[in-house]
Design an enzyme around this catalytic site. Structure first.
Site, PDB file in Angstrom:
ATOM      1  N   TYR A 168       0.838  -1.202   0.000  1.00 19.56           N
ATOM      2  CA  TYR A 168       0.000   0.000   0.000  1.00 19.56           C
ATOM      3  C   TYR A 168       0.875   1.255   0.000  1.00 19.56           C
ATOM      4  CZ  TYR A 168      -3.457   3.431   1.529  1.00 19.56           C
ATOM      5  OH  TYR A 168      -4.269   4.542   1.611  1.00 19.56           O
ATOM      6  N   LYS A 172       1.228   4.153  -3.078  1.00 22.58           N
ATOM      7  CA  LYS A 172       0.921   5.569  -2.921  1.00 22.58           C
ATOM      8  C   LYS A 172       2.134   6.439  -3.271  1.00 22.58           C
ATOM      9  CE  LYS A 172      -3.360   5.052  -1.778  1.00 22.58           C
ATOM     10  NZ  LYS A 172      -4.445   5.444  -2.715  1.00 22.58           N
TER      11      LYS A 172
END
Length: 249
Positions: A168, A172
């Site tokens: 994750y 990002k």
């Protein structure tokens, strides 16, 4: 930005921050397309907001499905002829926090990047021709402070030790890099491209069992996306923001 007759599309908008972003944009007078993978869920969410008198309509859009993305872009073009605001809100977190960065399976990395990075890029590419038809196009990419490489290397930052969701986090970071490159490409077009950190928000993504984690309410978590979606022609482009604060890459 004059919001009269503006058209916006928010991905991943059937719940949480996405749905609240739709609400706040609609309350500002923007006509908002609430996009979701499941059209029936999108219709139900849109109907609830329309019941409050807000200018919202549903549209099917699965950011991991090229055919769905293409169909959504075609539908928006046919319905409205342009797009003024694109909020790339859809995202997932599927890391196993017990496995660290080296222990995450390749399937986890691929699944995460398919939605958080490749889906965002393909969706943006599909809608860019419609955004170019706007007098003041705006693209808002929902990222996270967890994508800040500077903060991950800063021992004073509260995320310094927060390495449990690496797929994750890295996805990002990729969103942030994409934002910089796209903003540079579009710097003379009138289209502004920014990325945002919504904050540590009380959403399903931050829920552990029955324990609801998060410091901000969902309405507070949507505020930065809405602010950047509605900036005027003198507003920033190519930045990373949390409310009014500029964040380090």
């Amino acid at each position: 930005m004059n919001t009269a007759s503006k058209i916006a599309l928010v991905t991943g908008a059937t719940r949480g921050i996405g749905r609240e972003t739709v609400r706040q944009l609609a309350e500002a007078g923007v006509h908002v397309l609430l996009a979701g993978r499941d059209l029936e869920r999108a219709k139900a969410a849109a109907a609830a907001l329309k019941g409050d008198g807000l200018p919202v309509e549903a549209i099917a859009l699965d950011v991991t499905d090229p055919a769905s993305i293409a169909a959504a872009a075609k539908e928006v073009g046919q319905r409205h002829g342009r797009l003024d605001i694109l909020v790339n809100n859809a995202g997932i977190l599927v890391d196993d926090a017990s496995k660290g960065v080296s222990g995450q399976s390749l399937a986890t990395w691929r699944t995460t990047f398919d939605t958080n990075v490749f889906g965002l890029i393909e969706t943006t590419q599909a809608f860019l021709p419609l955004l170019r038809k706007s007098d003041a196009g705006r693209i808002v990419n929902v990222s996270s402070l967890l994508g800040s490489m500077a903060e991950h290397q800063n021992p004073e930052s509260f995320i310094y030790e927060f390495k449990g969701v690496p797929a994750y986090n890295v996805s990002k970071s990729a969103v942030n890099a994409w934002t910089i490159h796209l903003a540079h490409e579009l710097k003379d077009s009138g289209i502004k491209v920014n990325t945002i950190h919504p904050g540590y928000v009380q959403t399903d993504m931050n829920k552990a069992g029955d324990q609801q984690n998060g410091e901000l309410s969902v309405p507070e978590g949507a505020r930065t996306s809405v602010r950047l979606a509605l900036i005027g022609n003198d507003g920033p482009t190519g930045g990373f923001f949390y409310f009014d604060q500029v964040l380090p890459w």
